[in-house]
Write an enzyme that holds these catalytic residues in place. Structure first.
Site, PDB file in Angstrom:
ATOM      1  N   HIS B  78       0.839  -1.204   0.000  1.00 40.99           N
ATOM      2  CA  HIS B  78       0.000   0.000   0.000  1.00 40.99           C
ATOM      3  C   HIS B  78       0.866   1.244   0.000  1.00 40.99           C
ATOM      4  O   HIS B  78       2.088   1.159   0.117  1.00 40.99           O
ATOM      5  CB  HIS B  78      -0.999  -0.005   1.158  1.00 40.99           C
ATOM      6  CG  HIS B  78      -0.401   0.026   2.530  1.00 40.99           C
ATOM      7  ND1 HIS B  78       0.342  -1.004   3.059  1.00 40.99           N
ATOM      8  CD2 HIS B  78      -0.436   0.974   3.502  1.00 40.99           C
ATOM      9  CE1 HIS B  78       0.726  -0.695   4.289  1.00 40.99           C
ATOM     10  NE2 HIS B  78       0.281   0.498   4.592  1.00 40.99           N
ATOM     11  N   HIS B  80       1.402   3.777   2.037  1.00 38.60           N
ATOM     12  CA  HIS B  80       2.011   4.416   3.215  1.00 38.60           C
ATOM     13  C   HIS B  80       3.540   4.458   3.099  1.00 38.60           C
ATOM     14  O   HIS B  80       4.161   3.549   2.567  1.00 38.60           O
ATOM     15  CB  HIS B  80       1.607   3.674   4.486  1.00 38.60           C
ATOM     16  CG  HIS B  80       0.283   4.128   5.031  1.00 38.60           C
ATOM     17  ND1 HIS B  80      -0.481   3.354   5.869  1.00 38.60           N
ATOM     18  CD2 HIS B  80      -0.398   5.288   4.856  1.00 38.60           C
ATOM     19  CE1 HIS B  80      -1.588   4.016   6.187  1.00 38.60           C
ATOM     20  NE2 HIS B  80      -1.558   5.194   5.580  1.00 38.60           N
ATOM     21  N   ASP B  82       5.884   4.027   5.174  1.00 42.27           N
ATOM     22  CA  ASP B  82       6.672   2.940   5.771  1.00 42.27           C
ATOM     23  C   ASP B  82       6.622   1.659   4.925  1.00 42.27           C
ATOM     24  O   ASP B  82       7.251   0.667   5.275  1.00 42.27           O
ATOM     25  CB  ASP B  82       6.271   2.684   7.235  1.00 42.27           C
ATOM     26  CG  ASP B  82       4.818   2.285   7.417  1.00 42.27           C
ATOM     27  OD1 ASP B  82       3.952   2.833   6.709  1.00 42.27           O
ATOM     28  OD2 ASP B  82       4.536   1.425   8.281  1.00 42.27           O
ATOM     29  N   HIS B  83       5.895   1.692   3.803  1.00 43.42           N
ATOM     30  CA  HIS B  83       5.836   0.526   2.907  1.00 43.42           C
ATOM     31  C   HIS B  83       6.285   0.836   1.482  1.00 43.42           C
ATOM     32  O   HIS B  83       6.602  -0.072   0.732  1.00 43.42           O
ATOM     33  CB  HIS B  83       4.411  -0.040   2.879  1.00 43.42           C
ATOM     34  CG  HIS B  83       3.967  -0.510   4.224  1.00 43.42           C
ATOM     35  ND1 HIS B  83       4.007  -1.831   4.602  1.00 43.42           N
ATOM     36  CD2 HIS B  83       3.548   0.183   5.313  1.00 43.42           C
ATOM     37  CE1 HIS B  83       3.602  -1.941   5.866  1.00 43.42           C
ATOM     38  NE2 HIS B  83       3.329  -0.731   6.315  1.00 43.42           N
ATOM     39  N   HIS B 167      -7.507  -1.456   5.575  1.00 44.87           N
ATOM     40  CA  HIS B 167      -6.413  -0.539   5.957  1.00 44.87           C
ATOM     41  C   HIS B 167      -6.476   0.829   5.282  1.00 44.87           C
ATOM     42  O   HIS B 167      -6.768   1.813   5.952  1.00 44.87           O
ATOM     43  CB  HIS B 167      -5.063  -1.202   5.723  1.00 44.87           C
ATOM     44  CG  HIS B 167      -3.910  -0.416   6.274  1.00 44.87           C
ATOM     45  ND1 HIS B 167      -3.801  -0.130   7.615  1.00 44.87           N
ATOM     46  CD2 HIS B 167      -2.835   0.157   5.668  1.00 44.87           C
ATOM     47  CE1 HIS B 167      -2.700   0.593   7.806  1.00 44.87           C
ATOM     48  NE2 HIS B 167      -2.108   0.786   6.659  1.00 44.87           N
ATOM     49  N   ASP B 188      -0.246  -4.215   5.861  1.00 46.19           N
ATOM     50  CA  ASP B 188      -1.066  -3.717   6.971  1.00 46.19           C
ATOM     51  C   ASP B 188      -2.503  -4.073   6.626  1.00 46.19           C
ATOM     52  O   ASP B 188      -2.925  -3.884   5.495  1.00 46.19           O
ATOM     53  CB  ASP B 188      -0.939  -2.197   7.102  1.00 46.19           C
ATOM     54  CG  ASP B 188       0.443  -1.773   7.569  1.00 46.19           C
ATOM     55  OD1 ASP B 188       1.262  -2.657   7.910  1.00 46.19           O
ATOM     56  OD2 ASP B 188       0.707  -0.556   7.605  1.00 46.19           O
ATOM     57  N   HIS B 409      -5.586  -1.126  11.743  1.00 40.70           N
ATOM     58  CA  HIS B 409      -4.804  -2.355  11.874  1.00 40.70           C
ATOM     59  C   HIS B 409      -5.616  -3.331  12.717  1.00 40.70           C
ATOM     60  O   HIS B 409      -6.412  -2.915  13.557  1.00 40.70           O
ATOM     61  CB  HIS B 409      -3.496  -2.093  12.634  1.00 40.70           C
ATOM     62  CG  HIS B 409      -2.515  -1.239  11.909  1.00 40.70           C
ATOM     63  ND1 HIS B 409      -1.626  -1.739  10.987  1.00 40.70           N
ATOM     64  CD2 HIS B 409      -2.272   0.086  11.982  1.00 40.70           C
ATOM     65  CE1 HIS B 409      -0.874  -0.756  10.529  1.00 40.70           C
ATOM     66  NE2 HIS B 409      -1.244   0.375  11.105  1.00 40.70           N
ATOM     67  N   HIS B 431       6.335  -6.105  11.223  1.00 45.97           N
ATOM     68  CA  HIS B 431       5.618  -4.856  11.462  1.00 45.97           C
ATOM     69  C   HIS B 431       5.062  -4.785  12.881  1.00 45.97           C
ATOM     70  O   HIS B 431       3.866  -4.595  13.091  1.00 45.97           O
ATOM     71  CB  HIS B 431       4.487  -4.705  10.427  1.00 45.97           C
ATOM     72  CG  HIS B 431       3.982  -3.291  10.230  1.00 45.97           C
ATOM     73  ND1 HIS B 431       3.184  -2.654  11.153  1.00 45.97           N
ATOM     74  CD2 HIS B 431       4.149  -2.416   9.214  1.00 45.97           C
ATOM     75  CE1 HIS B 431       2.882  -1.450  10.693  1.00 45.97           C
ATOM     76  NE2 HIS B 431       3.466  -1.269   9.530  1.00 45.97           N
TER      77      HIS B 431
END
Ligand SMILES: [Zn+2]
Ligand SMILES: [Zn+2]
Lengths: 131, 484
Positions: B78, B80, B82-83, B167, B188, B409, B431
């Protein structure tokens, strides 16, 4: 006289360069310069290893002097203990010196350089090896 | 290139029987998700994120710990940061040569989000070295392949299918098949229906390995209605008392959900007329069109609303979009939804520093706060915190702080139910902060203890970054795969 070491992060495509004055640089100083040049932070998050670009042998002795124009491979590694990356010792360079290298004075820490625009002529000396 | 071979394995058993998993990021931490699975000479990377608590190269996964030239495909779960935020770096600065896939809505939002990330990284005080430029972002963007949910793609013997993950809009779970071994990566995910998203699906096939997020470990979420009531009560109380409410959010994702909640509440409570609700994100405004375009990928209730009202539900009636703080007349009670969600910099941080000294004001943390960020630290209600302007300046904190999590989440109950439904015999946790991950592992081990030393034993792993998990799959008939 300005000298260079060519280094390449293991995963990166392009080599980078560290400039310094003198005929060689200690592994300790090289690691510290790489951390600073790439803004890698306080070093608590990773371990840093440097390898000979031809042989892949790791430079394990921080006191070893690398002759100018050498090429090395750099590896930013996940720390063996989370939150206790050994790169912190180079980033902070607080550890006391073990020996004096090529007659440079101790007083010349980088912070005292007065920000003279990348000029690197003072040596930070290697720390005691940790256990 | 011989240079890449730094460590050589010298074990004597048949290497080809092992599937190897390694987390280059997101192993015993939340942030910079990046995992690699490799089996029978095929290599798949899952996600390429950055760590929100760090800057520049320090925020990257440990890419030096893997030969990126060996990766065949990279799947992004996705949009975000952090991904996904180190993807342009991987594609332009490293030896990576593989193909990259993400869903259509992810790709659409990714473009806006990352160009904003490049801009913010460039101006943030402590980070002059950005990882890549806008030009890198554009040139690599062309090479990203967009996929649909539920359709299977095959690349050189690797098959994968995206399923809904809940998510955020576009979030995918990937079901990957290599050499007859099946792996499900959740990314996530959420299992509770909210105002706009589908819940995560259970794939029709049983995987051998489940790689699942463990953000909330063994903790339990408050039911949705209670959470919303708590949020709205707190906001109303603050406003009636003459205070301001600050809700830091990640600009895309739960922000849209939160805005739907607020818009509806303002619609139903005329006593709040005249109290402004602001949303300070030009990014969100740009992405509004994307949300509108992909309403068909959201849940039934929002699709129905779209059909019935003949209007875009994301075109809010009571929420004003704020381009920047210069245009903001800070005159009295208001609700401000502002990014970034963890108060690292930007508008949310600037407003916090402005409003923190006054006890009438309220700060509501609505997302998951990563270790090392101000959002995490401020939950301990410190008497002061450092100003972003630096120079050792401290801001006194008297603002009321409360955490009401709308992070999409799974909690422990939802995660373990899903794990049961998926029914994999190997579970790899990612994660999650080390402690949360450890607790989840212990809870799952306890739950499955009767299966220990039986043929149905369930193995659970909670690897740190760069710690390899090796799983033997001896009985697999390779011939079958070769022929397919
Ligand atoms: Zn996410
Ligand atoms: Zn995440």
């Amino acid at each position: 006289m300005s000298s260079s070491i060519y280094y390449q992060f293991r995963s990166q495509r392009e080599p980078l360069r560290i400039n310094f004055d003198g005929t060689g640089i200690s592994i300790f100083d090289l690691k510290r310069e790489i951390i600073l040049a790439n803004k890698l932070g306080d070093g608590t998050d990773f371990d840093l290893s440097v390898y000979n670009a031809d042989t892949n042998d790791e430079y394990e002795d921080d006191a070893e002097i690398l002759p100018r124009s050498s090429s090395v491979i750099v590896r930013r590694k996940a720390p063996s203990k989370q939150g206790h990356g050994t790169a912190a010792r180079y980033a902070s360079a607080k550890a006391p010196p073990m020996s004096v290298v090529s007659g440079n004075s101790l007083s010349g820490r980088r912070a005292a350089d007065g920000g003279g625009g990348g000029g690197y002529n003072k040596r930070v000396l290697p720390p005691q090896p940790t256990v | 290139m011989s240079v890449k071979k730094i460590a050589v394995d010298s074990e004597s058993f048949d290497e080809s029987d092992y599937l190897e998993f390694i987390a280059l990021g997101g192993g015993s931490e939340v942030g910079r998700s990046c995992h690699v699975i490799s089996y029978k000479g095929k290599t798949v990377m899952l996600d390429a994120g950055v760590h929100p608590a760090m800057n520049g190269m320090a925020a990257l996964p440990f890419y030096d710990d893997y030969d990126l030239s060996s990766i065949d495909i990279l799947l992004i779960s996705h949009f975000h940061l952090d991904h996904a935020a180190s993807l342009p770096y991987v594609m332009t600065r490293t030896d990576f040569k593989g193909r990259v896939f993400m869903t259509h809505p992810t790709k659409a939002i990714y473009r806006w989000l990352l160009s904003d990330y490049v801009r913010v990284s460039a101006i943030s005080a402590n980070d002059a070295s950005s990882l890549y430029t806008d030009a890198d972002l554009s040139s690599s963007f062309e090479r990203i392949e967009a996929i649909d949910y539920h359709s299977t793609t095959e690349v050189d013997g690797i098959k994968f299918t995206a399923y809904h993950a809940g998510h955020v809009l576009g979030a995918a779970m990937y079901f990957v098949e290599i050499g007859g071994i099946k792996v499900l990566f959740t990314g996530d995910y959420s299992r509770e229906e909210d105002r706009h998203l589908n819940v995560a699906e259970v794939p029709p096939q049983r995987p051998d390995i489940l790689i699942t997020e463990s953000t909330y470990g063994t903790s339990t979420h408050q039911p949705r209605q209670e959470k919303e009531a708590r949020l709205l009560n707190l906001i109303t109380k603050t406003i009636l008392n003459g205070g301001r409410c600050l809700l830091p959010v990640f600009s895309l994702g739960n922000a849209q959900e939160l805005l739907l909640v607020l818009d509806e509440y303002w619609q139903n409570n005329s006593n709040l007329d005249g109290i402004p609700v602001f949303y300070a994100s030009s990014l969100a405004r740009k992405c509004l069109a994307v949300y509108q375009t992909y309403i068909n990928m959201m849940n039934d209730s929002i699709r129905k609303k779209f059909r019935d009202d003949r209007s875009n539900p994301f075109q809010f009636k009571h929420i004003r979009s704020l381009k920047n703080l210069e245009r903001f007349d800070d005159l009295g009670p208001c609700v401000m939804v502002a990014s970034p969600g963890m108060l690292q910099n930007g508008v949310s941080r600037e407003l916090l520093e402005r409003w923190a000294p006054d006890a009438k004001n309220t700060l509501i943390i609505t997302g998951y706060s990563v270790e090392g960020t101000l959002a995490k630290q401020i939950l301990n209600e410190p008497s002061e915190f450092p100003s972003i302007t630096g120079g050792g300046i401290k801001v006194p904190r008297r603002i009321y702080v409360e955490e009401i999590s709308f992070a999409a989440h799974v909690d422990f109950k939802q995660n373990s139910e899903f794990i049961d439904l998926v029914n994999a015999s190997n579970i790899i946790l990612v994660h999650g902060e080390q402690k949360n991950m450890g607790r989840l592992k212990a809870a799952l081990l306890g739950k499955y203890k009767d299966l220990r030393d039986t043929a149905d034993e369930i193995k659970i792993f909670d690897p740190r970054n760069s710690e390899e998990v090796r799983l033997p799959f001896r009985g697999v008939k390779v011939a079958k795969v070769m022929g397919s």
